[in-house]
Scaffold this active site. Structure first.
Site, mmCIF file in Angstrom:
data_model
loop_
_atom_site.group_PDB
_atom_site.id
_atom_site.type_symbol
_atom_site.label_atom_id
_atom_site.label_comp_id
_atom_site.label_asym_id
_atom_site.label_seq_id
_atom_site.Cartn_x
_atom_site.Cartn_y
_atom_site.Cartn_z
ATOM 1 C CG PHE A 147 37.882 46.193 25.864
ATOM 2 C CD1 PHE A 147 37.576 46.000 24.521
ATOM 3 C CD2 PHE A 147 38.096 45.062 26.645
ATOM 4 C CE1 PHE A 147 37.493 44.722 23.979
ATOM 5 C CE2 PHE A 147 38.013 43.781 26.116
ATOM 6 C CZ PHE A 147 37.704 43.615 24.779
ATOM 7 C CE LYS A 171 39.212 52.587 35.444
ATOM 8 N NZ LYS A 171 39.786 52.024 34.188
ATOM 9 C CD GLU A 174 42.790 49.927 31.979
ATOM 10 O OE1 GLU A 174 41.563 50.146 32.063
ATOM 11 O OE2 GLU A 174 43.389 49.142 32.727
ATOM 12 N NE ARG A 175 43.111 46.410 27.710
ATOM 13 C CZ ARG A 175 44.227 46.248 28.400
ATOM 14 N NH1 ARG A 175 45.254 47.063 28.233
ATOM 15 N NH2 ARG A 175 44.350 45.260 29.258
ATOM 16 C CB CYS A 279 29.020 40.663 28.018
ATOM 17 S SG CYS A 279 27.604 41.732 27.829
ATOM 18 C CD GLU A 377 33.823 36.522 28.968
ATOM 19 O OE1 GLU A 377 34.521 36.884 29.927
ATOM 20 O OE2 GLU A 377 32.833 37.155 28.570
HETATM 21 P P1 NAD Z 1 38.143 44.061 32.842
HETATM 22 O O1 NAD Z 1 37.525 43.358 33.994
HETATM 23 O O2 NAD Z 1 39.563 43.756 32.516
HETATM 24 O O3 NAD Z 1 38.099 45.660 33.072
HETATM 25 C C1 NAD Z 1 36.899 46.324 33.394
HETATM 26 C C2 NAD Z 1 37.236 47.570 34.213
HETATM 27 O O4 NAD Z 1 37.848 47.175 35.437
HETATM 28 C C3 NAD Z 1 38.206 48.518 33.520
HETATM 29 O O5 NAD Z 1 37.779 49.836 33.746
HETATM 30 C C4 NAD Z 1 39.538 48.226 34.209
HETATM 31 O O6 NAD Z 1 40.371 49.361 34.294
HETATM 32 C C5 NAD Z 1 39.126 47.783 35.595
HETATM 33 N N1 NAD Z 1 40.009 46.752 36.178
HETATM 34 C C6 NAD Z 1 40.763 45.827 35.505
HETATM 35 N N2 NAD Z 1 41.399 45.036 36.383
HETATM 36 C C7 NAD Z 1 41.047 45.453 37.624
HETATM 37 C C8 NAD Z 1 41.385 45.028 38.953
HETATM 38 N N3 NAD Z 1 42.205 44.001 39.163
HETATM 39 N N4 NAD Z 1 40.845 45.702 39.990
HETATM 40 C C9 NAD Z 1 39.995 46.728 39.802
HETATM 41 N N5 NAD Z 1 39.643 47.171 38.556
HETATM 42 C C10 NAD Z 1 40.168 46.546 37.489
HETATM 43 O O7 NAD Z 1 37.185 43.811 31.592
HETATM 44 P P2 NAD Z 1 37.458 44.183 30.069
HETATM 45 O O8 NAD Z 1 38.493 43.266 29.516
HETATM 46 O O9 NAD Z 1 37.630 45.640 29.903
HETATM 47 O O10 NAD Z 1 36.028 43.821 29.435
HETATM 48 C C11 NAD Z 1 35.675 42.553 28.973
HETATM 49 C C12 NAD Z 1 34.916 41.770 30.021
HETATM 50 O O11 NAD Z 1 33.735 42.476 30.422
HETATM 51 C C13 NAD Z 1 34.413 40.427 29.519
HETATM 52 O O12 NAD Z 1 34.588 39.474 30.538
HETATM 53 C C14 NAD Z 1 32.938 40.667 29.241
HETATM 54 O O13 NAD Z 1 32.121 39.517 29.298
HETATM 55 C C15 NAD Z 1 32.606 41.605 30.347
HETATM 56 N N6 NAD Z 1 31.400 42.370 30.049
HETATM 57 C C16 NAD Z 1 30.266 42.062 30.715
HETATM 58 C C17 NAD Z 1 29.105 42.738 30.430
HETATM 59 C C18 NAD Z 1 27.836 42.413 31.152
HETATM 60 O O14 NAD Z 1 26.899 43.172 30.999
HETATM 61 N N7 NAD Z 1 27.759 41.368 31.939
HETATM 62 C C19 NAD Z 1 29.090 43.749 29.454
HETATM 63 C C20 NAD Z 1 30.280 44.051 28.791
HETATM 64 C C21 NAD Z 1 31.435 43.344 29.103
#
Ligand code: NAD
Length: 492
Positions: A147, A171, A174-175, A279, A377
């Site tokens: 998100f 994909k 969803e937020r 991140c 985190e």
């Molecule tokens: P998230 O892991 O909750 O969701 C990311 C994606 O995965 C979304 O599209 C979501 O629909 C999907 N998803 C969620 N739960 C899932 C599951 N159990 N199985 C399969 N798919 C699933 O992450 P978020 O809250 O949207 O984003 C924040 C996180 O992303 C933080 O931890 C941040 O550090 C990380 N991030 C990392 C980077 C990087 O480059 N390393 C960059 C941006 C964000």
């Protein structure tokens, strides 16, 4: 109430909106987004595969033209895209524009695809034998995004995946899924054939279907560490090429010779920008020797001048966090900190009483391994301060941390900075730069629990990830030449 559509085969496709999408600045539901059934997922993947059959053979100049036009359209629509991001994510408009600018860099890099896709050629490796190499696209890439950067991260993946001749099923989170649909429309306007880029809305269930789908060849994922690990393991088990970038806990080391005003400004920008939901945000300032008291005072003084409010108010330095649940989680970390011996220097949690999902800036002194605010985190506007006696202790702290996304050092000593960049087990390092996100001609990626898989994202490693190599060895026999040789081929 609006339902945010999918974008498939060049068109918006409505679904039954089941998941709420909020305006985090008001707390109100602004739209709903659908979760597709398995048959719809099959249709989208099939549409991408069908489009790929032609797209893989598109000429390099055709792809370059489309990407140049797409870049121009992104520039022309920047205000509209930024407003959409702010409405669903909550970040300030200035920050949304910054995100678009960093995404654009990736499109610009991809515009150089003719250069990046050049193969190698070796003439006369043996008598009359030449060898050349080329890289071909993989097929259908599933791009699964978080998100916190609803346009930049999709562009990290999409620009290079399309440039290398792949079809994409995005994909989005969803937020804040609306801006992805506009990406699809702008790509179509730029001349991308229908079906080459698709947006499949949905949640974890949708991701599971993509991970198991035989029509998906590769997965680029960015999100939290537990999900990144799962996506990597499941994708690999289903025979796909996977890169999965996870969460972070980024340390900023301040040595005794640093300019503490510069360091305090950097800690504020990198700790609280976008409400700490980056991140590459700094979450721990590691004070070496006796700099802590003065630096904490300087950071606190700057916190008092920050304004927290809606992202579309130019007076706001940062906006709300993404959901009410996330706000409550952040508030709990701060509330529980004193019980672990941590001092709350600034407490912004009272803002949680406002409408919307706000948390004000919080500064915690004395975070250390074994405390919840250090070990997790937080992904909110909470900056921790860790006090260590020596440079070696600072490096041990960073290297013992399970994450390894970004880190920074603030010093005037070039030798110390150079040594730091070689000592730390972290993928991206800033020297007097708090958020060292590489420009698009380098690749982005962390170490340890911040990345699963070997390939960093975008830049040269992105081009390598979205392609596979072919090496062709050629010999044209002379007209009358004929020989049988059962020995293993040698070049001499
Ligand atoms: P998230 O892991 O909750 O969701 C990311 C994606 O995965 C979304 O599209 C979501 O629909 C999907 N998803 C969620 N739960 C899932 C599951 N159990 N199985 C399969 N798919 C699933 O992450 P978020 O809250 O949207 O984003 C924040 C996180 O992303 C933080 O931890 C941040 O550090 C990380 N991030 C990392 C980077 C990087 O480059 N390393 C960059 C941006 C964000």
């Amino acid at each position: 109430m609006t339902t945010i559509p999918h974008f498939v085969n060049g068109q918006r496709k409505e679904g039954e909106g089941t998941l709420p999408v909020f305006n985090p600045a008001t707390g109100e539901v602004r739209a709903h987004v659908p979760v597709p059934d398995p048959a719809f997922v099959d249709d989208v993947v099939a549409s991408a595969r069908a489009a790929w059959a032609t797209w893989r053979s598109s000429t390099l100049s055709q792809r370059t033209n489309i990407l140049f036009t797409f870049r121009q359209l992104l520039v022309e629509h920047a205000d509209e895209l930024a407003a959409l991001i702010t409405a669903e994510h909550g970040k300030t408009l200035a920050d949304a524009h910054g995100e678009i600018a960093r995404g654009l860099e990736n499109v610009e890099y991809a515009c150089g695809l003719t250069e990046h896709l050049k193969g190698g050629f070796s003439a006369q490796v043996a008598d009359g034998v030449d060898v050349h190499s080329l890289r071909e696209p993989l097929g259908v890439v599933a791009a699964i995004t978080p998100f916190n950067f609803p346009i930049m991260v999709p562009l990290w993946m999409t620009a290079n995946a399309l440039a290398t001749g792949n079809a994409v099923v995005l994909k989005p989170s969803e937020r804040d899924p609306s801006v992805s649909v506009r990406l699809g429309e702008l790509l179509g306007q730029a001349g991308l054939p229908n079906g080459v880029f698709n947006v499949l809305q949905g949640n974890a269930t949708t991701v599971t279907q993509l991970l198991e789908h035989p029509g998906v060849d590769a997965v680029s994922f960015v999100g939290s560490t537990p999900v990144a690990r799962h996506v990597y393991e499941s994708g690999i088990a289903h025979g796909k090429r996977v890169q999965a970038l996870g969460g972070a806990k980024n340390h900023m080391v301040v040595l005794g010779d640093a300019d503490l005003d510069v360091a305090a400004d950097a800690a504020i920008n990198a700790g609280f920008g976008s409400a700490g939901e980056r991140c590459m945000a700094i979450s721990v300032v590691v004070c070496v020797g006796d700099v802590a008291d003065e630096l904490v005072a300087k950071i606190a003084e700057r916190i008092d001048a920050l304004t927290v409010g809606p992202g579309d108010d130019p007076a706001s330095d940062f906006g709300p966090v993404i959901t009410a649940e996330h706000r409550d989680r952040v508030v709990n970390y701060v509330a529980n900190a004193p019980a672990e011996g941590i001092t709350i220097v600034r407490d912004g949690t009272a803002l949680a009483e406002r409408d919307g999902f706000f948390v004000g800036p919080c500064l915690l002194d004395g975070v250390r391994p074994g405390t919840a605010t250090y070990d997790n985190e937080i992904f909110g506007p909470v900056l921790g301060v860790a006090r260590v006696a020596t440079y070696e202790e600072a490096v041990t702290l960073i290297n013992s941390n399970p994450y390894g996304n970004g880190t920074a050092i603030f010093t005037r000593d070039g030798n110390a900075a150079r040594r730091f960049s070689r000592d730390v087990t972290v993928g991206m390092i800033g020297i007097n730069v708090p958020i060292p996100v590489p420009i698009a001609s380098y690749s982005f990626g962390g170490w340890k629990n911040s990345l699963f898989g070997h390939a960093h994202i975008y830049g040269p490693e992105g081009f390598a990830f979205y392609t596979r190599a072919k090496v062709i060895t050629t010999r044209w026999p002379q007209a009358s030449e004929s020989q049988i040789d059962l020995g293993f081929p040698r070049t001499r």
